[in-house]
Enzyme design. Sequence first.
Site, PDB file in Angstrom:
ATOM      1  N   SER A  41     -37.057 -32.303  67.225  1.00 50.16           N
ATOM      2  CA  SER A  41     -37.366 -33.730  67.156  1.00 50.16           C
ATOM      3  C   SER A  41     -36.666 -34.357  65.968  1.00 50.16           C
ATOM      4  CB  SER A  41     -38.871 -33.941  66.997  1.00 50.16           C
ATOM      5  OG  SER A  41     -39.286 -33.608  65.672  1.00 50.16           O
ATOM      6  N   ASP A  42     -36.382 -35.652  66.067  1.00 46.80           N
ATOM      7  CA  ASP A  42     -36.036 -36.393  64.860  1.00 46.80           C
ATOM      8  C   ASP A  42     -37.279 -36.409  63.980  1.00 46.80           C
ATOM      9  OD1 ASP A  42     -34.694 -37.907  62.979  1.00 46.80           O
ATOM     10  OD2 ASP A  42     -33.914 -39.334  64.437  1.00 46.80           O
ATOM     11  N   TRP A  43     -37.087 -36.693  62.707  1.00 48.39           N
ATOM     12  CA  TRP A  43     -38.171 -36.534  61.727  1.00 48.39           C
ATOM     13  C   TRP A  43     -39.318 -37.513  62.019  1.00 48.39           C
ATOM     14  CZ3 TRP A  43     -35.098 -32.972  61.710  1.00 48.39           C
ATOM     15  CH2 TRP A  43     -35.021 -31.992  60.730  1.00 48.39           C
ATOM     16  N   ALA A  54     -33.804 -34.681  69.664  1.00 48.70           N
ATOM     17  CA  ALA A  54     -34.406 -35.748  70.462  1.00 48.70           C
ATOM     18  C   ALA A  54     -34.668 -36.958  69.575  1.00 48.70           C
ATOM     19  CB  ALA A  54     -35.699 -35.262  71.106  1.00 48.70           C
ATOM     20  N   ALA A  94     -40.749 -38.026  64.797  1.00 53.16           N
ATOM     21  CA  ALA A  94     -40.589 -38.732  66.080  1.00 53.16           C
ATOM     22  C   ALA A  94     -41.617 -38.300  67.114  1.00 53.16           C
ATOM     23  CB  ALA A  94     -39.181 -38.488  66.630  1.00 53.16           C
TER      24      ALA A  94
END
Length: 823
Positions: A230-232, A197, A234
């Site tokens: 999740s993206d880091w 995401a 995010a």
Amino acid sequence: MSSATVGLPSDEARLVARLTLEQKIRLLTGADSWKLYGESTVGLRPIVMSDGPAGVRGTRFDAANPSSSLPCPIALGATWDEQLVEELATALGREARAKGVDILLGPTVNIVRTPLSGRGFECFSEDPLLTSRIAVAYVHGVQKAGVAATAKHFVANDSETERRTYDARVTDRVLREVYLPPFEACVAEGGAYLVMAAYNSVNGATMTANSPLLQDLLKAEWGFTGLVVSDWSATTSTVPSALAGLDLVMPGPDGPWGERLVNAVHAGKVPEAAIDDKIARILVLARRVGALNGHVDGNVPGPVPGQSVALIDPALLREVTARSFVLLSNSRGLLPLAAGSVDRVALIGPNAIDPQTQGGGSVRVLPVTRPRIADALRDALDARVSVHQGCVTSATIPEPPDGTLHDPVTGKAGVRVEVRGPDGAVLHDAPFPSSVVTWWDGLPEAVHRAGSEVTLRANYRPQTDGTHVIGAAGVGLMRIAVDGTPLAEATSLPPREVVEALSRPPEVRVPVQMKAGREVAVRLDYRPDTRFVTLRLGITPQIHDDHLIEQAVQAAAAAEVAVVVVGSADGTESEGYDRKTLGLPGKQDELVRRVAAANPKTIVVVNSGTPVLMPWATDVAAILQVWFPGQAFGEALADVLTGAAEPGGRLPVSIPKAEVDSPVLGAEPEAGKLVYSEGLLVGYRGYDRSGTDPLFGFGHGLGYTQWEYESIEAAATSIGSGDDLDLLVKLRNRGARAGREVVQVYLEGPDDDPSRPVRILAGFANVAAEPGAQVTARLSVPSRAFARYDEGLGRWDAEPGAYTIRAGRSSRDLRVSVEVVMR
């Protein structure tokens, strides 16, 4: 404990039932930046992730354990070859296995919406079908090696400016027809184990808490059984993200879940069944990659800690790299250059001296080897090759040439890196192969305490007399000393986007007088002010552009052939920010024009990840687009220039004549919103609808032979909604040598709705033939290509009427056609 495991796979349901709520929620946030927690209660070991997709870095930049540096993803898209990409991705997966990596954070399947996209090089194409086909091949290849692939960044993460906060405003029709198809293909056909995401919001909801897209579309409608990560950093909410379909928060151990999510479950705000579903997905993933009691689906062996790295076969890298190069023009028939046909070659350009093999940001790896373009050309052409910089383009002082820096302790090539804690204790003291040092993880904790320092030392042997410039780049306090004398001290501030500190950190510069051959001791002391350390030491003679251009022109005039390597400078294209212009940095346009005027046999090699303007295109004999080609740049370039390999690439993006011609140019949100006002008319679709000619169209690419398209035949003249359509395209190699061709098929609809594309790519196939031989390309146009997404009905519908199917060499070179009727 919970019994709410209805609908979970039976094996995973039994394991979930063994865990307490606290144990389960602990597993839903990373243990650190790259690992997940293990849990002995269910036989789960920690799962390891690594960045990709143009190589597998591992959990840190490690000089003792370098990585194969692959052509960037847009170069893989330029191959238009699913089989070749799958073969390379399988090799990449095996290297990941050998590094102890379970999950590769790739492929990136966003669309190159604008040529200014800073991360466009990390995507495959401006077209959803080409992106989908290459992405599926990539996912298949990586997962064939027992490593999980991650389709990212879901969705509409097509700009880097304000990427963590902008809200993409895009209609359902446009999402369904342009931006979602690659993700759908990765899930439905590729079987991707993870989807990431993105940072941004879409239509008002941040992607880590976007229930319509994560829960309703991805998981319910598409039936995705994998893990949503999740993206880091995010994830910014607890309950909304937990309810929306997000399964894993990265990085850890801190984050918005943990104890707050435990409390939310106790308070009835999040049902425990939702937690159980997330845990089951982690356990399914663990079983697939061999992290659950050592079992892995498909009997693929799991990673072995300490195992030697299975680096990718250099011959395969060389082949893929050459196949990604796109011959844009060869109007004077100069290429290929036969070995022994020329005696003197002038190799010119800033990217001949400092080739850009990879883009900036998390995609970077520490490569096994650096390309030696001049040596490769000398060997392949059996010619004398002189090398000339031509002009200066880098925003930072470049690394010194190979062989000019030496570790003062061992005397070997490279530098010495030391880390001292606040008390002065030495925590790290080791050689490093280059003067660009990056640590994302693995740093001693003391480095982040006040007073800790990183020191880089090297002996530098200048090659010329005169003023040299030393540049020290990093975020924090920098001190430069030469031969024990302090020369400069400054403190730089962190940029707004943390990844920018990696790609183009602030720099302190100091001029120093030097004598050729007389070594000087250079010392750089650094106190970092970011969560990771990136430190760059550059040294270069102080030479003005006018002098460099004049040297290049004289060399070109004295040579039989000039090869000018231009393109992006270090830090020009990167995650974290978008480009400001499509123009080449510095005075490269002037350099090309003047060299071409001095030598009519000038070949321009464009070393950029995404399109650049080429105002000199008609002035030169040939143009070759080579992207960011990875470590095999030199050998592949020599192969293509000499004809040992055909330039097999076709453009996965359009190249404009002028910036204003681009259907979408600006990447900057307005008041936090990024409106996709162009609708479906992205890339070549926009050029076709507006009637604007690009400089080089989507799908364009020349080879070293000529092809005649003889006929196209459809399996039926009338089809029903939901039917695929098989095609046969016959063509003949009319040239004097064997060659490969990418047969492209485009579909034109029955009406002329100005909001819709004139034509769309509907299929493609690779063929090969000997001189004079006929070959048949067999293709299938999928039923979805005939359909449109009806927002009102919430479904795909095909418009009845006559459709024209055209086949040819590019979107602007279509040679045969056939009509079919949709009933």
